[in-house]
Write a protein that holds these residues in place. Structure first.
Motif, PDB file in Angstrom:
ATOM      1  N   ILE A 131       4.849  -5.431   6.020  1.00 54.10           N
ATOM      2  CA  ILE A 131       3.526  -6.044   5.865  1.00 54.10           C
ATOM      3  C   ILE A 131       2.423  -5.059   6.252  1.00 54.10           C
ATOM      4  N   ILE A 132       2.602  -4.383   7.395  1.00 53.30           N
ATOM      5  CA  ILE A 132       1.608  -3.373   7.769  1.00 53.30           C
ATOM      6  C   ILE A 132       1.640  -2.236   6.751  1.00 53.30           C
ATOM      7  N   GLY A 133       2.832  -1.977   6.191  1.00 57.61           N
ATOM      8  CA  GLY A 133       2.960  -0.933   5.174  1.00 57.61           C
ATOM      9  C   GLY A 133       2.082  -1.209   3.961  1.00 57.61           C
ATOM     10  N   ILE A 134       1.992  -2.485   3.570  1.00 55.09           N
ATOM     11  CA  ILE A 134       1.129  -2.831   2.426  1.00 55.09           C
ATOM     12  C   ILE A 134      -0.314  -2.446   2.736  1.00 55.09           C
ATOM     13  N   ILE A 135      -0.748  -2.720   3.970  1.00 51.62           N
ATOM     14  CA  ILE A 135      -2.108  -2.321   4.371  1.00 51.62           C
ATOM     15  C   ILE A 135      -2.236  -0.804   4.324  1.00 51.62           C
ATOM     16  N   ALA A 136      -1.179  -0.134   4.798  1.00 50.12           N
ATOM     17  CA  ALA A 136      -1.238   1.332   4.894  1.00 50.12           C
ATOM     18  C   ALA A 136      -1.401   1.982   3.518  1.00 50.12           C
ATOM     19  N   LEU A 137      -0.877   1.326   2.467  1.00 50.18           N
ATOM     20  CA  LEU A 137      -1.043   1.883   1.119  1.00 50.18           C
ATOM     21  C   LEU A 137      -2.525   1.989   0.763  1.00 50.18           C
ATOM     22  N   GLY A 138      -3.302   0.981   1.179  1.00 47.67           N
ATOM     23  CA  GLY A 138      -4.738   1.007   0.913  1.00 47.67           C
ATOM     24  C   GLY A 138      -5.468   1.973   1.830  1.00 47.67           C
TER      25      GLY A 138
ATOM     26  N   GLN B 197      -5.458   5.516   0.693  1.00 52.72           N
ATOM     27  CA  GLN B 197      -6.455   5.871  -0.320  1.00 52.72           C
ATOM     28  C   GLN B 197      -7.823   6.093   0.313  1.00 52.72           C
ATOM     29  N   VAL B 198      -8.154   5.224   1.275  1.00 55.01           N
ATOM     30  CA  VAL B 198      -9.456   5.352   1.933  1.00 55.01           C
ATOM     31  C   VAL B 198      -9.540   6.674   2.699  1.00 55.01           C
ATOM     32  N   ILE B 199      -8.468   7.006   3.415  1.00 55.61           N
ATOM     33  CA  ILE B 199      -8.498   8.243   4.216  1.00 55.61           C
ATOM     34  C   ILE B 199      -8.530   9.461   3.292  1.00 55.61           C
TER      35      ILE B 199
ATOM     36  N   ILE C 234     -12.448   5.857   6.480  1.00 55.84           N
ATOM     37  CA  ILE C 234     -11.520   5.163   7.363  1.00 55.84           C
ATOM     38  C   ILE C 234     -11.780   3.670   7.191  1.00 55.84           C
ATOM     39  N   ASP C 235     -10.764   2.839   7.402  1.00 56.84           N
ATOM     40  CA  ASP C 235     -10.972   1.393   7.315  1.00 56.84           C
ATOM     41  C   ASP C 235     -10.390   0.722   8.554  1.00 56.84           C
ATOM     42  N   LEU C 236     -11.288   0.255   9.427  1.00 50.18           N
ATOM     43  CA  LEU C 236     -10.842  -0.422  10.648  1.00 50.18           C
ATOM     44  C   LEU C 236     -10.787  -1.927  10.472  1.00 50.18           C
TER      45      LEU C 236
ATOM     46  N   ALA D 205      -1.525   0.705  10.655  1.00 47.76           N
ATOM     47  CA  ALA D 205      -1.590   1.181   9.264  1.00 47.76           C
ATOM     48  C   ALA D 205      -2.120   2.616   9.215  1.00 47.76           C
ATOM     49  N   ILE D 206      -3.159   2.879  10.011  1.00 45.00           N
ATOM     50  CA  ILE D 206      -3.695   4.247  10.060  1.00 45.00           C
ATOM     51  C   ILE D 206      -2.629   5.188  10.614  1.00 45.00           C
ATOM     52  N   ALA D 207      -1.908   4.706  11.642  1.00 45.27           N
ATOM     53  CA  ALA D 207      -0.855   5.535  12.245  1.00 45.27           C
ATOM     54  C   ALA D 207       0.206   5.913  11.220  1.00 45.27           C
ATOM     55  N   MET D 208       0.579   4.948  10.371  1.00 45.94           N
ATOM     56  CA  MET D 208       1.588   5.239   9.338  1.00 45.94           C
ATOM     57  C   MET D 208       1.118   6.370   8.427  1.00 45.94           C
ATOM     58  N   ALA D 209      -0.147   6.271   8.017  1.00 45.26           N
ATOM     59  CA  ALA D 209      -0.685   7.309   7.131  1.00 45.26           C
ATOM     60  C   ALA D 209      -0.732   8.656   7.847  1.00 45.26           C
TER      61      ALA D 209
END
Ligand SMILES: Nc1ncnc2c1ncn2[C@@H]1O[C@H](COP(=O)(O)OP(=O)(O)OP(=O)(O)O)[C@@H](O)[C@H]1O
Ligand SMILES: [Mg+2]
Lengths: 357, 258
Positions: A78-85, A88-90, A95-97, A289-293
């Protein structure tokens, strides 16, 4: 005619060097971490004969412990789905908080249109709206949730691109606003008892199916489409992108909209999986999510990073989480370890950049 | 207005807040003409270029291309109208490779009905890139290399190859040889001569007196945001031009300008 495929002008091109993409390093790190846990499992006295990776009942035929593998990936899906977006932002150097609270707000909103009228023959005790909002076709809550996410993303993007608010500030504001919306939507009460078809979105391994399918789709989009190319171009050199004729502002709005829609979808899946929605959901999701990226090798300066990297970054986080549980160290250690790994990943990235420049 | 005039600016003016970077520039060039713009650092040369290429919005004045008044909303509109530019800043994306950069903003695509998610035709773009590089003789070790790993001269070559790959009605080069070695400079000068032979008009911003006298028909001198001289190559020499650049002299028709 000069041979342009190889170095003319005295330069030669080392093919071997280029064929070692960054993603392989992360894969390597992933393998090392798994091996470390496996060894720890053998060495630590209290682990008596368990294995991290292999089936502990019949370990010598090398069959993986599928249950653990499933949990590892389910935990991060689930967090991975956020990380996909967020990836792209990064890549646009933003950044998207706001994604964590957006997950909560979307979960609340979507769930309130995904409730069932009768629970065991009694009226739904958590009903938010009247019967008109009960037992609606499942597309409705999903579409409403996604639309809400898209609007939030478009607002983020508009503030960042057109009003030149720094992304950190704009999305920090949205972070609070979304948490507020999540609390306000039902006056702080949880919303529960969804329809069967709504539950199905998050049941079993469905979150993993969503995560991996979306990862494949966005991998293709980032690699092979104009949208992806312009996203990288903007992160590399925004001024050059503008001078080349890319509509930078419009594109940024699009990227933030896509990212928030993905976060909103994660909210829908989370609500379906939990079969309830609460205003406090999704805490720290934006950071994970940011950490994953970041673990996946993205550059916070923009221009570099990939969906594959982020998926691997998600796996690293999943393995670490699951590994700590496996060697029976509790959550406090997990947080400290993850924090250290994130810092290590950023140090590595800077080291790599300095070597390249 | 004659169709013979490729580009005309009337009273072109640009202020950055209190900085009057460009003031009342009246400029004209004919079909097939190669014109040099010279002037000291900060004289307003690049500012002039940015106003005609839609990169910035002018404060006042008029610009017309082939007799038609134009108001470019952005750089893409200028490119679509046929103005190809090598900017002084090069405008390259560091993390993309050579062919990505050549086609940035006007990619070859497939499945266009997918809108922003239409697919890139990598094969077609790489092929066209190779052809463009061969045509211009620009030397780049590998077109799959990202710009980040290239030398200043190689970057400049990429930017020049970009303008030469696309058909244009007006080419503008802002100090195209500033970072180049002897051989590469000769190469760029050859590209410019080819344009001349094909009758394609060019504006060349340069500090290199020898180059200017070798390549162009006419020299425009900028000083402190104003045009102070318009000299036919035949009627002038290096010393004369320097006198205009430094302010020792000002053309009669521009008297009172600076
Ligand atoms: N975006 C900007 N904001 C404020 N002032 C600017 C801006 N761009 C240029 N200027 C100013 O405008 C003046 C003209 O600059 P310009 O870049 O046109 O000079 P130039 O003739 O191209 O010089 P060079 O030979 O060094 O390239 C300078 O004084 C510069 O400081
Ligand atoms: Mg300049």
């Amino acid at each position: 005619m000069p041979d342009t495929s190889h170095g003319i002008g005295g330069l030669t091109f080392d093919k071997a060097k280029r064929s070692w993409p960054n993603e392989l390093n992360i894969l390597l790190a992933l393998v090392i971490i798994i091996v470390v846990f496996e060894v720890l499992g053998q060495v630590l006295p209290y682990m008596n004969d368990q294995s991290f990776l292999f089936d502990s009942r019949d370990r010598f035929d090398s069959i993986f412990n599928e249950a653990r593998l499933q949990i590892i990936i389910l935990q991060v899906a689930i967090i991975g789905i956020i990380a996909l977006g967020v990836t792209q932002v990064i890549i646009t150097a933003g950044i998207d908080l706001s994604s964590g609270p957006l997950v909560a707000a979307t979960a609340m909103i979507a769930m309130s249109f995904g409730q069932t009228e009768l629970v065991n023959g009694f009226p739904n005790p958590k009903a938010l709206f009247g019967t008109w909002a009960m037992d609606l076709p499942v597309v409705l809550p999903v579409v409403i949730g996604l639309a809400f996410g898209a609007i939030i993303g478009a607002i983020n993007g508009t503030f960042i691109a057109f009003l030149r608010i720094p992304p950190f500030i704009a999305t920090l504001g949205m972070f609070l606003i979304c948490r507020g919306i999540a609390l306000w939507w039902s006056g702080g009460n949880p919303i529960s008892f969804p329809t069967e078809s709504f539950k199905y979105i998050g049941s079993g391994m469905m979150p993993v199916v969503w995560f991996l399918s979306l990862a494949v789709i966005f991998h293709v989009i980032m690699r092979y489409t104009v949208y992806g190319k312009h996203t990288y171009a903007i992160g590399s050199n925004e001024e050059a992108a503008r001078m080349s004729g890319i509509n930078v502002k419009r594109h940024k709005v699009m990227v933030y909209t896509v990212a928030s829609s993905l976060a909103a979808f994660a909210g829908v899946v989370l609500a379906a999986k939990s079969e309830t929605a609460q205003a406090g959901m999704g805490e720290f999701y934006e950071l994970f999510a940011i950490a994953m990226a970041v673990i996946g090798g993205i550059s916070l300066q923009g221009g570099r990073g990939s969906i594959i990297g982020t998926v691997l970054g998600a796996m690293v986080l999943g393995v670490i989480r699951s590994g700590f549980t496996y060697i029976k160290l509790d959550g406090s250690y997990q947080l400290m370890a993850m924090g250290s790994i994130i810092i290590a990943a950023i140090i590595l990235d800077q080291y790599r950049q300095r070597n390249k420049a | 207005m004659s169709d013979d005039i490729v580009l005309r600016t009337e009273n072109l003016t640009k202020h950055y807040g209190g900085v009057h970077a460009l003031m009342g520039a009246n400029f004209e060039m004919r079909q097939g003409e190669h014109v040099a713009i010279m002037g000291d650092n900060g004289a307003g040369k690049s500012t002039f270029v940015r106003q005609i290429t839609g990169v910035e919005q002018r404060t006042s004045g008029k610009v017309s291309l082939y007799g038609e008044e134009v108001n470019f909303g952005g750089p893409l509109e200028a490119r679509e109208a046929g103005i190809e530019t090598v900017f002084q800043t090069l405008a390259l994306a560091d993390d993309l490779d050579v062919s990505d950069n050549l086609f940035l903003g006007r990619e070859m695509t497939k499945f266009d009905w997918l809108g922003p998610f239409r697919f890139l035709d990598y094969k077609g773009m790489r092929k066209a890139t190779m052809e463009g590089l061969v045509k211009t003789g620009v030397k780049i070790p590998n077109i799959r290399n990202t710009i980040r790993n290239m030398s200043g001269g190689q970057r400049q070559c990429v930017a020049i190859a970009r303008t030469a790959t696309f058909a244009s009605r007006l080419t503008i080069m802002d100090e195209p040889t500033a970072a180049l070695g002897v051989q590469e400079t000769a190469q760029v000068e050859n590209i410019i001569r080819t344009l001349k032979d094909q009758g394609e008009p060019l504006i060349l911003v340069s500090h290199n007196m020898r180059q200017v006298f070798d390549l162009v028909d006419r020299i425009i001198v900028f000083r402190r945001g104003r045009i102070v001289a318009n000299l036919n190559k035949e009627d002038t020499d290096g010393q004369d031009v320097v006198a205009y650049i430094t302010g020792a002299k000002t053309g009669e028709e521009f008297a009172g300008a600076a």
